[in-house]
Enzyme design. Sequence first.
Site, PDB file in Angstrom:
ATOM      1  N   HIS A  84      47.724  47.119  44.947  1.00 19.19           N
ATOM      2  CA  HIS A  84      46.454  46.534  45.354  1.00 19.19           C
ATOM      3  C   HIS A  84      45.948  47.240  46.605  1.00 19.19           C
ATOM      4  O   HIS A  84      46.697  47.462  47.543  1.00 19.19           O
ATOM      5  CB  HIS A  84      46.638  45.043  45.632  1.00 19.19           C
ATOM      6  CG  HIS A  84      45.365  44.318  45.903  1.00 19.19           C
ATOM      7  ND1 HIS A  84      44.801  44.254  47.162  1.00 19.19           N
ATOM      8  CD2 HIS A  84      44.527  43.652  45.086  1.00 19.19           C
ATOM      9  CE1 HIS A  84      43.672  43.569  47.103  1.00 19.19           C
ATOM     10  NE2 HIS A  84      43.485  43.188  45.856  1.00 19.19           N
TER      11      HIS A  84
ATOM     12  N   SER B 196      43.860  44.948  37.707  1.00 15.43           N
ATOM     13  CA  SER B 196      44.582  43.950  38.496  1.00 15.43           C
ATOM     14  C   SER B 196      45.338  43.034  37.548  1.00 15.43           C
ATOM     15  O   SER B 196      45.190  43.117  36.319  1.00 15.43           O
ATOM     16  CB  SER B 196      43.609  43.150  39.363  1.00 15.43           C
ATOM     17  OG  SER B 196      42.597  42.557  38.577  1.00 15.43           O
TER      18      SER B 196
ATOM     19  N   ASP C  84      30.257  46.327  45.062  1.00 12.18           N
ATOM     20  CA  ASP C  84      31.697  46.071  44.970  1.00 12.18           C
ATOM     21  C   ASP C  84      31.855  44.689  44.352  1.00 12.18           C
ATOM     22  O   ASP C  84      31.604  43.683  45.019  1.00 12.18           O
ATOM     23  CB  ASP C  84      32.357  46.128  46.351  1.00 12.18           C
ATOM     24  CG  ASP C  84      33.882  45.998  46.284  1.00 12.18           C
ATOM     25  OD1 ASP C  84      34.399  45.542  45.243  1.00 12.18           O
ATOM     26  OD2 ASP C  84      34.545  46.352  47.272  1.00 12.18           O
TER      27      ASP C  84
ATOM     28  N   ALA D  82      34.075  42.054  41.392  1.00 12.72           N
ATOM     29  CA  ALA D  82      35.045  41.740  40.360  1.00 12.72           C
ATOM     30  C   ALA D  82      34.273  41.253  39.137  1.00 12.72           C
ATOM     31  O   ALA D  82      33.083  40.924  39.217  1.00 12.72           O
ATOM     32  CB  ALA D  82      36.006  40.661  40.845  1.00 12.72           C
TER      33      ALA D  82
ATOM     34  N   LYS E  41      30.114  38.926  28.619  1.00 16.84           N
ATOM     35  CA  LYS E  41      29.801  40.225  29.208  1.00 16.84           C
ATOM     36  C   LYS E  41      30.800  40.587  30.300  1.00 16.84           C
ATOM     37  O   LYS E  41      31.255  41.729  30.390  1.00 16.84           O
ATOM     38  CB  LYS E  41      28.380  40.221  29.762  1.00 16.84           C
ATOM     39  CG  LYS E  41      27.308  39.999  28.706  1.00 16.84           C
ATOM     40  CD  LYS E  41      25.929  39.928  29.336  1.00 16.84           C
ATOM     41  CE  LYS E  41      24.863  39.612  28.289  1.00 16.84           C
ATOM     42  NZ  LYS E  41      23.515  39.518  28.904  1.00 16.84           N
TER      43      LYS E  41
END
Length: 352
Positions: A123, A147, A181, A183, A233
Amino acid sequence: MTQDDAPPPVPADLLADTATRILLAHDVPAEDARLVADCLVQADLWGHQSHGLLRLPWYVARLRSGAMRARTTPETVIDAGAVATIDGHDGIGQVIAAHAAREAIERAARHGIGAVAVRNSGHFGMAAHFTRMAPPKNCVGILTTNSSPAMAPWGGRVKAVGSNPWSVAVPLAGDGQMVLDIANTAVARGKIYLARNRGEQIPDGWAIDVEGNPTRDPSAAIAGTILPMAAHKGYAISLMMDVLSGVLTGSGFGTQVAGPYQPNERSRSGHLYLAMDIAAFMPPAEFTERMAELVRELKSNPPAGGTGEVVYPWEIEDRTAARNLAEGIMLPEQTLADLRKLAAEAGMEVAV
């Protein structure tokens, strides 16, 4: 805890120095220790405490167990001009990611584009820390990573797909940058850990518990499953990021990847860093002006009610960092307590 009871703000340099010394006490070389500390504190400066010093105890636990090696020795196993593959050999993710960024940017300077695949990393905190290395070199930086499982595949109910963040950074006039940036889950898992540290509930729509029921309890959410952003999505984007970061690189993928909060398991995380030299596509000055035109167009858009103004990606983070540098960073008491505990275990006296 009320606002009046909250711990006072702490200077960023004091936090970075404390984190560096803690890592040095665990055999991390000085340059690498400072890099990791700077990455964590920078996340706190940007206002993303989910990826800040909250994570230092996780990294220390992994160093102690040997799941993450204190001495990072990235090895180039494929060198093909614009393309390279690096084996991180279970070293520190931030150190490996920074190495991959430098390699990709250098290759882009020679070939117009540089693509560096990374296997057996860990990480690395916020992806933006590393994509932001590209714009000062007149490059666009793109970074993907995988991850540990956080969400169920669409139509399933057992987590098997990571949040698999990705970042893009492009230069603006002066030393400015526009940065993405994100997730691919409704929220980064670290924000749920942060809510738990703060003793707060999480909003509806973030997660479900182990029984598949919506939950606002961060502990139940951690045990359960985080929901994808944008429904199917978000799941599909996350899956493709795993293809780029894990399958293509020769690293772990899917359920083979372990998270930073798992102290005893190899991470097997993979990354893909792409650097594109703007001069290979057009004169950099022309690109800068075109970006300025795009920003002007965005800024001229009438703001919706209650928003005040239109902002471009990372404008808020830059403002937050400037304020926190001047005023200090307000961290949750639990994060500060964890930092003091790590320092005491390392035989250090700290002033946080």
